[in-house]
Design a protein around this motif. Sequence first.
Motif, PDB file in Angstrom:
ATOM      1  N   LEU A 283       6.176 -23.073  -6.830  1.00  0.00           N
ATOM      2  CA  LEU A 283       6.362 -24.451  -6.367  1.00  0.00           C
ATOM      3  C   LEU A 283       7.774 -24.957  -6.648  1.00  0.00           C
ATOM      4  O   LEU A 283       8.217 -25.945  -6.054  1.00  0.00           O
ATOM      5  CB  LEU A 283       5.334 -25.373  -7.041  1.00  0.00           C
ATOM      6  CG  LEU A 283       3.882 -25.161  -6.624  1.00  0.00           C
ATOM      7  CD1 LEU A 283       2.943 -25.953  -7.524  1.00  0.00           C
ATOM      8  CD2 LEU A 283       3.674 -25.547  -5.164  1.00  0.00           C
ATOM      9  N   GLU A 284       8.475 -24.294  -7.560  1.00  0.00           N
ATOM     10  CA  GLU A 284       9.842 -24.689  -7.893  1.00  0.00           C
ATOM     11  C   GLU A 284      10.875 -23.839  -7.168  1.00  0.00           C
ATOM     12  O   GLU A 284      12.075 -24.127  -7.227  1.00  0.00           O
ATOM     13  CB  GLU A 284      10.063 -24.557  -9.412  1.00  0.00           C
ATOM     14  CG  GLU A 284       9.185 -25.483 -10.245  1.00  0.00           C
ATOM     15  CD  GLU A 284       9.458 -26.946  -9.957  1.00  0.00           C
ATOM     16  OE1 GLU A 284      10.644 -27.300  -9.734  1.00  0.00           O
ATOM     17  OE2 GLU A 284       8.495 -27.736  -9.924  1.00  0.00           O
ATOM     18  N   GLN A 285      10.412 -22.796  -6.487  1.00  0.00           N
ATOM     19  CA  GLN A 285      11.353 -21.877  -5.835  1.00  0.00           C
ATOM     20  C   GLN A 285      11.773 -22.425  -4.482  1.00  0.00           C
ATOM     21  O   GLN A 285      10.942 -22.855  -3.687  1.00  0.00           O
ATOM     22  CB  GLN A 285      10.717 -20.494  -5.677  1.00  0.00           C
ATOM     23  CG  GLN A 285      11.681 -19.435  -5.148  1.00  0.00           C
ATOM     24  CD  GLN A 285      11.077 -18.044  -5.223  1.00  0.00           C
ATOM     25  OE1 GLN A 285      10.375 -17.702  -6.173  1.00  0.00           O
ATOM     26  NE2 GLN A 285      11.341 -17.233  -4.206  1.00  0.00           N
ATOM     27  N   ILE A 286      13.067 -22.409  -4.212  1.00  0.00           N
ATOM     28  CA  ILE A 286      13.593 -22.842  -2.919  1.00  0.00           C
ATOM     29  C   ILE A 286      14.486 -21.751  -2.355  1.00  0.00           C
ATOM     30  O   ILE A 286      15.059 -20.966  -3.115  1.00  0.00           O
ATOM     31  CB  ILE A 286      14.369 -24.177  -3.029  1.00  0.00           C
ATOM     32  CG1 ILE A 286      15.526 -24.042  -4.027  1.00  0.00           C
ATOM     33  CG2 ILE A 286      13.465 -25.321  -3.380  1.00  0.00           C
ATOM     34  CD1 ILE A 286      16.454 -25.229  -4.026  1.00  0.00           C
ATOM     35  N   PRO A 287      14.597 -21.697  -1.027  1.00  0.00           N
ATOM     36  CA  PRO A 287      13.920 -22.545  -0.035  1.00  0.00           C
ATOM     37  C   PRO A 287      12.523 -22.026   0.301  1.00  0.00           C
ATOM     38  O   PRO A 287      12.190 -20.876   0.022  1.00  0.00           O
ATOM     39  CB  PRO A 287      14.836 -22.457   1.176  1.00  0.00           C
ATOM     40  CG  PRO A 287      15.443 -21.086   1.066  1.00  0.00           C
ATOM     41  CD  PRO A 287      15.593 -20.796  -0.403  1.00  0.00           C
ATOM     42  N   ALA A 288      11.730 -22.900   0.910  1.00  0.00           N
ATOM     43  CA  ALA A 288      10.392 -22.541   1.378  1.00  0.00           C
ATOM     44  C   ALA A 288      10.273 -22.945   2.844  1.00  0.00           C
ATOM     45  O   ALA A 288      10.837 -23.955   3.267  1.00  0.00           O
ATOM     46  CB  ALA A 288       9.325 -23.240   0.546  1.00  0.00           C
ATOM     47  N   LEU A 289       9.534 -22.160   3.582  1.00  0.00           N
ATOM     48  CA  LEU A 289       9.321 -22.418   5.008  1.00  0.00           C
ATOM     49  C   LEU A 289       7.831 -22.362   5.300  1.00  0.00           C
ATOM     50  O   LEU A 289       7.158 -21.394   4.937  1.00  0.00           O
ATOM     51  CB  LEU A 289      10.048 -21.367   5.852  1.00  0.00           C
ATOM     52  CG  LEU A 289       9.940 -21.520   7.370  1.00  0.00           C
ATOM     53  CD1 LEU A 289      10.825 -22.669   7.853  1.00  0.00           C
ATOM     54  CD2 LEU A 289      10.342 -20.215   8.074  1.00  0.00           C
ATOM     55  N   SER A 290       7.293 -23.395   5.933  1.00  0.00           N
ATOM     56  CA  SER A 290       5.901 -23.320   6.365  1.00  0.00           C
ATOM     57  C   SER A 290       5.858 -22.624   7.723  1.00  0.00           C
ATOM     58  O   SER A 290       6.664 -22.914   8.616  1.00  0.00           O
ATOM     59  CB  SER A 290       5.253 -24.706   6.427  1.00  0.00           C
ATOM     60  OG  SER A 290       6.008 -25.598   7.204  1.00  0.00           O
ATOM     61  N   VAL A 291       4.934 -21.683   7.853  1.00  0.00           N
ATOM     62  CA  VAL A 291       4.781 -20.895   9.075  1.00  0.00           C
ATOM     63  C   VAL A 291       3.375 -21.131   9.583  1.00  0.00           C
ATOM     64  O   VAL A 291       2.394 -20.793   8.914  1.00  0.00           O
ATOM     65  CB  VAL A 291       5.026 -19.398   8.796  1.00  0.00           C
ATOM     66  CG1 VAL A 291       4.829 -18.585  10.072  1.00  0.00           C
ATOM     67  CG2 VAL A 291       6.431 -19.182   8.238  1.00  0.00           C
ATOM     68  N   ILE A 292       3.255 -21.715  10.758  1.00  0.00           N
ATOM     69  CA  ILE A 292       1.955 -22.166  11.252  1.00  0.00           C
ATOM     70  C   ILE A 292       1.802 -21.840  12.726  1.00  0.00           C
ATOM     71  O   ILE A 292       2.752 -21.414  13.389  1.00  0.00           O
ATOM     72  CB  ILE A 292       1.773 -23.682  11.031  1.00  0.00           C
ATOM     73  CG1 ILE A 292       2.848 -24.462  11.784  1.00  0.00           C
ATOM     74  CG2 ILE A 292       1.804 -24.017   9.550  1.00  0.00           C
ATOM     75  CD1 ILE A 292       2.644 -25.960  11.775  1.00  0.00           C
TER      76      ILE A 292
END
Length: 304
Positions: A110-119
């Motif tokens: 939850l603290e790791q960046i970057p994050a990408l939502s794939v939907i």
Amino acid sequence: MVSLRNRIIHLHRCRGITRRTITRMLTIDPSLSSIYNLSSSQISQQFAIPQKHAISLHQDLHNHTLQKEIERDINSYTILTVVDESYPIVLKTIKDPPLVLYTIGDVSLLEQIPALSVIGTRSPSRNALNKMNLILPTLLEKNWVIISGMAMGIDSYAHQFALRKNGKTIAVLGGGFQHIYPKQNVTLFDQLSKKGLVLSEYPPGQPPERFHFPERNRIISGLSFGTLVIEAKERSGTLITVDQALDQGREVYAIPDSPTNPEAIGCNRMIQDGAKLVIYPDDILEDWDRAKEIWINQTQDIRN
């Protein structure tokens, strides 16, 4: 002495109360201790709750069985509340942030960046995996976290793809951990619990409801720098996540396809409406390079 975080968890499990009301209670009584000494009538008057709901709330506040269930869950899962230092900073920037998050797995993601939502659609075309293979490997090699909702179709593909590439992935569920939906994804849930992170704002024993899924989508987009839509029909539930991402000030990306593919018409429409067309990983990476410093500074400002 019962802690504030445990009172939030307790209130979150009570009938007759909403997240908005709990948030209002926190402004009135930051310790949330006074409500336990109020009658149902006093609760109704002080917090503008209908009397019928106030009675249910009062009953649950003093329900020893419920309190024991909560104690068991606190001992069984890692639970984050909005007042915890470990609560995801990026979620504090969205409207109606979840007050409680139940988690299994690697919470540090939850603290790791970057994050990408794939939907995307629950009935993807045969070409969907090829589209993912075009974009995601480069991002995973650069330690991007992939976030999705563990639904059938694109969501499951995204998690499975990340796991196969030894990447990091987070699943946000629309129900409690004891009621995995769809049932076909129990094995995937187990894999994500061990190699990634699974989270839900719903208590472990709460079955999924239809309205939970659009509700949980604000968390998927809220945890992410941007949202990538692989495929979507013209009238797709995916569009709810897209709308929430835009409302949260997040980037929205879509992969184009032939207008003869009904599973891609939604993506083509999004691009017409302003979503960024993606055909290479660099289409996303370049945006992150430009936004990274601002993104990091904003989260640090909130933390401070």
